[in-house]
Motif scaffolding. Structure first.
Motif, mmCIF file in Angstrom:
data_model
loop_
_atom_site.group_PDB
_atom_site.id
_atom_site.type_symbol
_atom_site.label_atom_id
_atom_site.label_comp_id
_atom_site.label_asym_id
_atom_site.label_seq_id
_atom_site.Cartn_x
_atom_site.Cartn_y
_atom_site.Cartn_z
ATOM 1 N N MET A 147 -3.096 -2.386 1.165
ATOM 2 C CA MET A 147 -1.970 -1.915 1.968
ATOM 3 C C MET A 147 -1.109 -0.931 1.182
ATOM 4 O O MET A 147 -0.669 0.099 1.703
ATOM 5 N N LEU A 148 -0.878 -1.234 -0.090
ATOM 6 C CA LEU A 148 -0.090 -0.330 -0.926
ATOM 7 C C LEU A 148 -0.789 1.013 -1.103
ATOM 8 O O LEU A 148 -0.129 2.024 -1.361
ATOM 9 N N ASN A 149 -2.117 1.016 -0.969
ATOM 10 C CA ASN A 149 -2.885 2.252 -1.143
ATOM 11 C C ASN A 149 -3.032 3.073 0.125
ATOM 12 O O ASN A 149 -3.658 4.135 0.103
ATOM 13 N N THR A 150 -2.474 2.603 1.235
ATOM 14 C CA THR A 150 -2.536 3.402 2.456
ATOM 15 C C THR A 150 -1.668 4.653 2.299
ATOM 16 O O THR A 150 -0.721 4.689 1.506
ATOM 17 N N ARG A 151 -1.998 5.664 3.061
ATOM 18 C CA ARG A 151 -1.277 6.928 2.948
ATOM 19 C C ARG A 151 0.215 6.762 3.222
ATOM 20 O O ARG A 151 1.057 7.327 2.516
ATOM 21 N N ALA A 152 0.550 5.964 4.243
ATOM 22 C CA ALA A 152 1.953 5.771 4.590
ATOM 23 C C ALA A 152 2.723 5.129 3.447
ATOM 24 O O ALA A 152 3.821 5.575 3.092
ATOM 25 N N MET A 153 2.141 4.091 2.853
ATOM 26 C CA MET A 153 2.840 3.403 1.759
ATOM 27 C C MET A 153 2.945 4.291 0.524
ATOM 28 O O MET A 153 3.978 4.304 -0.149
ATOM 29 N N ARG A 154 1.910 5.053 0.248
ATOM 30 C CA ARG A 154 1.949 5.931 -0.922
ATOM 31 C C ARG A 154 2.954 7.072 -0.725
ATOM 32 O O ARG A 154 3.563 7.549 -1.691
ATOM 33 N N THR A 155 3.134 7.487 0.511
ATOM 34 C CA THR A 155 4.058 8.591 0.795
ATOM 35 C C THR A 155 5.509 8.133 0.841
ATOM 36 O O THR A 155 6.398 8.817 0.325
ATOM 37 N N LEU A 156 5.737 6.973 1.440
ATOM 38 C CA LEU A 156 7.110 6.560 1.754
ATOM 39 C C LEU A 156 7.737 5.601 0.756
ATOM 40 O O LEU A 156 8.957 5.432 0.756
ATOM 41 N N THR A 157 6.929 4.963 -0.089
ATOM 42 C CA THR A 157 7.480 3.948 -0.985
ATOM 43 C C THR A 157 7.277 4.323 -2.450
ATOM 44 O O THR A 157 6.534 5.254 -2.763
ATOM 45 N N VAL A 158 7.911 3.556 -3.317
ATOM 46 C CA VAL A 158 7.810 3.810 -4.759
ATOM 47 C C VAL A 158 7.207 2.608 -5.491
ATOM 48 O O VAL A 158 7.565 2.318 -6.613
ATOM 49 N N HIS A 159 6.291 1.919 -4.843
ATOM 50 C CA HIS A 159 5.625 0.804 -5.510
ATOM 51 C C HIS A 159 4.809 1.308 -6.701
ATOM 52 O O HIS A 159 4.320 2.438 -6.685
ATOM 53 N N PRO A 160 4.646 0.454 -7.721
ATOM 54 C CA PRO A 160 3.705 0.818 -8.782
ATOM 55 C C PRO A 160 2.325 1.072 -8.185
ATOM 56 O O PRO A 160 1.935 0.423 -7.215
ATOM 57 N N ARG A 161 1.599 1.999 -8.743
ATOM 58 C CA ARG A 161 0.281 2.355 -8.201
ATOM 59 C C ARG A 161 -0.861 1.656 -8.926
ATOM 60 O O ARG A 161 -1.908 1.409 -8.335
#
Length: 202
Positions: A147-161
């Protein structure tokens, strides 16, 4: 890692609060096998204090100690909870990777989706295990790596990758620290969250 403005908006609103008070509270009550009646509970990453309300009012915790990495959120939580007696709850600034609490000091620890924000999340798991008494319970909801790797999450959030986890990897890390699941993970919101419980051995 602190939330950005998108995440703050998503986490701090009336819809999210209602969801915590009703659906998430019911998930945790079921996973706990009932209420947390009279227990001393630690909430890691309390945000604006809704989780503290849930633990006291919906899960019947005796006392809640809570912390958040963001001082602004801590002040918001204190304003929200100011009518609660000091004996019922306390809120402070803190880090899940360096919990300033004694070993074995809590009957339960609750994680409303905080561990995936920590760059070194394994350290957070270790700290949670340290602060739980033998037989103590961890209740958690978390966001999987996919889920964190989805485009929306990668674009809109600042979670560690890097160094993220899926549910089975999270369970393996819990077990490494003596936290063993009490049943299968539940997946909610289309798999956006996985929810579970683990009890400390010893």
């Amino acid at each position: 890692m602190l939330l950005n403005w998108v995440e703050r908006a998503a986490m701090n609103n009336a819809v999210r609060a209602a969801h915590q008070h009703h659906r998430e509270a019911s998930w945790f009550r079921r996973l706990a096998g009932g209420a947390l009646s009279g227990q001393h509970v630690l909430e890691v990453g309390c945000g604006r204090g809704v989780g503290v309300e849930v633990l006291l009012d919906r899960l019947d915790a005796g006392r809640v100690t809570a912390f958040d990495l963001d001082p602004t959120m801590v002040e918001s939580a204190r304003r929200r909870l100011y009518r609660r007696p000091d004996a019922a709850c306390s809120v402070s600034v803190g880090d899940v990777c360096e919990i300033e609490q004694p070993d074995g000091g809590f009957d339960a620890v609750v994680d409303f989706g905080i561990i995936h924000h920590a760059p070194e999340w394994q350290t957070g798991v270790r700290e949670i295990a340290r602060t739980l008494r033998p037989g103590g319970l961890l209740l958690f909801e978390e966001v999987p790596r996919w889920m964190l790797n989805t485009r929306a999450m990668r674009t809109l959030t600042v979670h560690p990758r890097d160094n993220r986890f899926e549910a089975d990897e999270f369970a393996e890390e819990l077990a490494r620290h003596g936290l063993h699941g009490t049943g299968r993970f539940e997946r909610h919101l289309g798999g956006f969250l996985f929810v579970g419980a683990a009890r400390k051995t010893g």
